[in-house]
Motif scaffolding. Structure first.
Motif, PDB file in Angstrom:
ATOM      1  N   LYS A 145       0.857  -1.169   0.000  1.00 54.01           N
ATOM      2  CA  LYS A 145       0.000   0.000   0.000  1.00 54.01           C
ATOM      3  C   LYS A 145       0.902   1.231   0.000  1.00 54.01           C
ATOM      4  CE  LYS A 145      -4.069   1.702   2.385  1.00 54.01           C
ATOM      5  NZ  LYS A 145      -4.984   1.506   3.502  1.00 54.01           N
ATOM      6  N   ILE A 146       0.676   2.133  -0.922  1.00 54.55           N
ATOM      7  CA  ILE A 146       1.560   3.283  -1.070  1.00 54.55           C
ATOM      8  C   ILE A 146       1.281   4.354  -0.018  1.00 54.55           C
ATOM      9  CG2 ILE A 146       2.289   5.140  -2.630  1.00 54.55           C
ATOM     10  CD1 ILE A 146       3.297   2.263  -3.311  1.00 54.55           C
ATOM     11  N   TYR A 147       0.040   4.645   0.261  1.00 55.16           N
ATOM     12  CA  TYR A 147      -0.228   5.660   1.277  1.00 55.16           C
ATOM     13  C   TYR A 147      -0.475   4.982   2.627  1.00 55.16           C
ATOM     14  CZ  TYR A 147      -5.234   4.640   0.768  1.00 55.16           C
ATOM     15  OH  TYR A 147      -6.449   4.025   0.740  1.00 55.16           O
ATOM     16  N   THR A 148       0.044   5.629   3.673  1.00 58.58           N
ATOM     17  CA  THR A 148      -0.076   5.065   5.023  1.00 58.58           C
ATOM     18  C   THR A 148      -0.820   5.994   5.975  1.00 58.58           C
ATOM     19  OG1 THR A 148       2.002   6.063   5.743  1.00 58.58           O
ATOM     20  CG2 THR A 148       2.117   3.835   4.768  1.00 58.58           C
ATOM     21  N   LYS A 149      -0.940   7.249   5.630  1.00 59.24           N
ATOM     22  CA  LYS A 149      -1.570   8.295   6.450  1.00 59.24           C
ATOM     23  C   LYS A 149      -0.746   8.657   7.681  1.00 59.24           C
ATOM     24  CE  LYS A 149      -6.244   7.019   4.998  1.00 59.24           C
ATOM     25  NZ  LYS A 149      -7.608   6.716   5.438  1.00 59.24           N
ATOM     26  N   THR A 150       0.411   8.009   7.878  1.00 60.63           N
ATOM     27  CA  THR A 150       1.217   8.301   9.074  1.00 60.63           C
ATOM     28  C   THR A 150       1.927   9.650   8.970  1.00 60.63           C
ATOM     29  OG1 THR A 150       3.132   7.108   8.186  1.00 60.63           O
ATOM     30  CG2 THR A 150       1.594   5.852   9.572  1.00 60.63           C
ATOM     31  N   GLY A 151       2.006  10.207   7.774  1.00 62.13           N
ATOM     32  CA  GLY A 151       2.662  11.497   7.604  1.00 62.13           C
ATOM     33  C   GLY A 151       1.710  12.668   7.522  1.00 62.13           C
ATOM     34  N   VAL A 201      10.401  12.294  12.635  1.00 61.70           N
ATOM     35  CA  VAL A 201      10.885  13.674  12.592  1.00 61.70           C
ATOM     36  C   VAL A 201       9.974  14.481  11.681  1.00 61.70           C
ATOM     37  CG1 VAL A 201      13.311  13.043  12.995  1.00 61.70           C
ATOM     38  CG2 VAL A 201      12.453  13.235  10.650  1.00 61.70           C
ATOM     39  N   ALA A 202      10.095  15.805  11.784  1.00 59.48           N
ATOM     40  CA  ALA A 202       9.339  16.694  10.908  1.00 59.48           C
ATOM     41  C   ALA A 202       9.791  16.486   9.463  1.00 59.48           C
ATOM     42  CB  ALA A 202       9.561  18.152  11.324  1.00 59.48           C
ATOM     43  N   LYS A 203       8.849  16.567   8.553  1.00 58.16           N
ATOM     44  CA  LYS A 203       9.178  16.383   7.137  1.00 58.16           C
ATOM     45  C   LYS A 203      10.106  17.475   6.615  1.00 58.16           C
ATOM     46  CE  LYS A 203       5.259  13.632   5.708  1.00 58.16           C
ATOM     47  NZ  LYS A 203       4.206  13.425   4.711  1.00 58.16           N
ATOM     48  N   HIS A 204      10.192  18.591   7.331  1.00 57.49           N
ATOM     49  CA  HIS A 204      11.085  19.672   6.917  1.00 57.49           C
ATOM     50  C   HIS A 204      12.425  19.633   7.657  1.00 57.49           C
ATOM     51  CE1 HIS A 204       8.919  21.331  10.404  1.00 57.49           C
ATOM     52  NE2 HIS A 204      10.082  21.935  10.662  1.00 57.49           N
ATOM     53  N   SER A 205      12.708  18.541   8.370  1.00 56.76           N
ATOM     54  CA  SER A 205      13.983  18.444   9.093  1.00 56.76           C
ATOM     55  C   SER A 205      15.148  18.453   8.103  1.00 56.76           C
ATOM     56  CB  SER A 205      14.031  17.167   9.936  1.00 56.76           C
ATOM     57  OG  SER A 205      14.215  16.034   9.101  1.00 56.76           O
ATOM     58  N   LYS A 206      16.309  18.827   8.578  1.00 55.90           N
ATOM     59  CA  LYS A 206      17.498  18.876   7.726  1.00 55.90           C
ATOM     60  C   LYS A 206      17.801  17.514   7.104  1.00 55.90           C
ATOM     61  CE  LYS A 206      19.885  22.695  10.090  1.00 55.90           C
ATOM     62  NZ  LYS A 206      19.289  23.701   9.267  1.00 55.90           N
ATOM     63  N   ARG A 207      17.611  16.459   7.861  1.00 57.91           N
ATOM     64  CA  ARG A 207      17.904  15.116   7.346  1.00 57.91           C
ATOM     65  C   ARG A 207      16.949  14.742   6.216  1.00 57.91           C
ATOM     66  NH1 ARG A 207      21.244  11.222   8.678  1.00 57.91           N
ATOM     67  NH2 ARG A 207      21.860  12.271  10.600  1.00 57.91           N
ATOM     68  N   VAL A 208      15.672  14.973   6.404  1.00 52.14           N
ATOM     69  CA  VAL A 208      14.687  14.644   5.374  1.00 52.14           C
ATOM     70  C   VAL A 208      14.899  15.517   4.141  1.00 52.14           C
ATOM     71  CG1 VAL A 208      12.220  14.542   4.821  1.00 52.14           C
ATOM     72  CG2 VAL A 208      13.027  13.774   7.070  1.00 52.14           C
ATOM     73  N   THR A 209      15.218  16.786   4.369  1.00 54.11           N
ATOM     74  CA  THR A 209      15.491  17.687   3.249  1.00 54.11           C
ATOM     75  C   THR A 209      16.704  17.211   2.457  1.00 54.11           C
ATOM     76  OG1 THR A 209      14.518  19.527   4.457  1.00 54.11           O
ATOM     77  CG2 THR A 209      15.959  20.090   2.630  1.00 54.11           C
ATOM     78  N   ALA A 210      17.736  16.742   3.146  1.00 50.59           N
ATOM     79  CA  ALA A 210      18.945  16.263   2.461  1.00 50.59           C
ATOM     80  C   ALA A 210      18.645  15.020   1.627  1.00 50.59           C
ATOM     81  CB  ALA A 210      20.052  15.973   3.476  1.00 50.59           C
ATOM     82  N   TYR A 211      18.025  14.000   2.240  1.00 51.31           N
ATOM     83  CA  TYR A 211      17.813  12.796   1.436  1.00 51.31           C
ATOM     84  C   TYR A 211      16.676  12.973   0.426  1.00 51.31           C
ATOM     85  CZ  TYR A 211      14.180  10.737   4.641  1.00 51.31           C
ATOM     86  OH  TYR A 211      13.072  10.464   5.400  1.00 51.31           O
ATOM     87  N   GLY A 212      15.770  13.915   0.683  1.00 51.87           N
ATOM     88  CA  GLY A 212      14.757  14.231  -0.320  1.00 51.87           C
ATOM     89  C   GLY A 212      15.377  14.855  -1.557  1.00 51.87           C
ATOM     90  N   THR A 213      16.406  15.650  -1.365  1.00 52.33           N
ATOM     91  CA  THR A 213      17.083  16.273  -2.497  1.00 52.33           C
ATOM     92  C   THR A 213      17.945  15.252  -3.243  1.00 52.33           C
ATOM     93  OG1 THR A 213      17.021  18.341  -1.276  1.00 52.33           O
ATOM     94  CG2 THR A 213      18.445  18.286  -3.218  1.00 52.33           C
ATOM     95  N   VAL A 214      18.446  14.261  -2.540  1.00 54.61           N
ATOM     96  CA  VAL A 214      19.114  13.140  -3.219  1.00 54.61           C
ATOM     97  C   VAL A 214      18.107  12.432  -4.118  1.00 54.61           C
ATOM     98  CG1 VAL A 214      20.189  10.876  -2.854  1.00 54.61           C
ATOM     99  CG2 VAL A 214      20.923  12.845  -1.490  1.00 54.61           C
ATOM    100  N   ASP A 215      16.875  12.260  -3.642  1.00 54.18           N
ATOM    101  CA  ASP A 215      15.827  11.647  -4.448  1.00 54.18           C
ATOM    102  C   ASP A 215      15.513  12.506  -5.673  1.00 54.18           C
ATOM    103  OD1 ASP A 215      13.876   9.645  -5.011  1.00 54.18           O
ATOM    104  OD2 ASP A 215      12.324  10.829  -4.003  1.00 54.18           O
ATOM    105  N   GLU A 216      15.477  13.829  -5.495  1.00 61.96           N
ATOM    106  CA  GLU A 216      15.285  14.731  -6.642  1.00 61.96           C
ATOM    107  C   GLU A 216      16.403  14.541  -7.661  1.00 61.96           C
ATOM    108  OE1 GLU A 216      14.385  18.954  -6.015  1.00 61.96           O
ATOM    109  OE2 GLU A 216      13.980  18.428  -3.925  1.00 61.96           O
ATOM    110  N   THR A 217      17.635  14.425  -7.171  1.00 63.00           N
ATOM    111  CA  THR A 217      18.760  14.194  -8.069  1.00 63.00           C
ATOM    112  C   THR A 217      18.529  12.928  -8.878  1.00 63.00           C
ATOM    113  OG1 THR A 217      20.256  15.255  -6.473  1.00 63.00           O
ATOM    114  CG2 THR A 217      21.270  13.902  -8.187  1.00 63.00           C
ATOM    115  N   ASN A 218      18.073  11.877  -8.205  1.00 61.97           N
ATOM    116  CA  ASN A 218      17.829  10.610  -8.880  1.00 61.97           C
ATOM    117  C   ASN A 218      16.772  10.768  -9.980  1.00 61.97           C
ATOM    118  OD1 ASN A 218      17.929   7.864  -9.463  1.00 61.97           O
ATOM    119  ND2 ASN A 218      17.864   7.270  -7.323  1.00 61.97           N
ATOM    120  N   ALA A 219      15.743  11.561  -9.718  1.00 61.98           N
ATOM    121  CA  ALA A 219      14.711  11.792 -10.729  1.00 61.98           C
ATOM    122  C   ALA A 219      15.279  12.518 -11.946  1.00 61.98           C
ATOM    123  CB  ALA A 219      13.549  12.586 -10.124  1.00 61.98           C
ATOM    124  N   THR A 220      16.194  13.474 -11.715  1.00 61.15           N
ATOM    125  CA  THR A 220      16.795  14.180 -12.853  1.00 61.15           C
ATOM    126  C   THR A 220      17.685  13.238 -13.658  1.00 61.15           C
ATOM    127  OG1 THR A 220      18.701  15.053 -11.617  1.00 61.15           O
ATOM    128  CG2 THR A 220      16.715  16.418 -11.674  1.00 61.15           C
TER     129      THR A 220
END
Length: 190
Positions: free
Chosen positions: A6-12, A25-44
């Motif tokens: 199941k893709i959505y969990t509602k936990t976020g 952690v908050a979705k805007h935490s430095k750690r989430v922002t860092a690995y989220g931007t790694v994911d953006e890199t992967n998409a590019t």
């Protein structure tokens, strides 16, 4: 092995997410922002691969896999507790950094030295690789910022630093080994 039934969990829904160690952690935490931007890199990189062929596509496929490793590394804090973890976390290694360095050197061997800065563009592949370069640079800046307040694997930061250089050289290779590079002309439109 990851199983996603199941893709959505509602936990976020409250603005938090789970890290690799289960902490929230908050979705805007430095750690989430860092690995989220790694994911953006992967998409590019996925976009760039639409224009790549043969060796370049194979190298980009390896980079995409590395970027998933990197995201897994960054989403798992508490490196000092790794030895006691039930499932040892995936960490980036200097071997992955060295592979990029060898590939950068091989590309550099066929490129003429630059006598001007170049503008992002030229071929479609080169333009996409420049986008990869800039997004990976942002991921690096965010990972370095994270490292000022939390422990970050040094190999992960090194990998991101080399990766943007890899994308730069690859963009020049994609522009007919630099012959199709778009050169910056300082003050051209004054």
């Amino acid at each position: 092995m990851v199983v996603l039934n199941k893709i959505y969990t509602k936990t976020g829904d409250g603005g938090e997410t789970a890290l690799g160690n289960g902490s929230r952690v908050a979705k805007h935490s430095k750690r989430v922002t860092a690995y989220g931007t790694v994911d953006e890199t992967n998409a590019t990189v996925g976009l760039a691969r639409l224009h790549a062929s043969d060796d370049m596509d194979a190298q980009l496929a390896m980079i995409q896999n590395d970027l998933f490793d990197l995201g897994a590394d960054l989403c798992r804090p508490d490196m000092e507790k790794d030895a006691n973890a039930e499932y040892p976390p995936l960490r980036m290694t200097d071997t992955q950094v060295t592979r990029l360095e060898h590939e950068i050197d091989a590309m550099n061997d066929v490129l003429s030295p630059l006598r001007s800065f170049i503008l992002p563009g030229g071929s479609a592949l080169a333009a996409h690789l420049h986008l990869c370069r800039t997004v990976s640079r942002r991921a690096e800046r965010l990972s370095v910022e994270l490292a000022t307040v939390e422990t970050v694997n040094a190999s992960a930061v090194k990998y991101l630093n080399r990766l943007s250089d890899w994308f730069f050289n690859a963009s020049r290779i994609a522009n007919n080994d630099g012959k199709g590079d778009v050169l910056w002309v300082p003050g051209a439109n004054r």
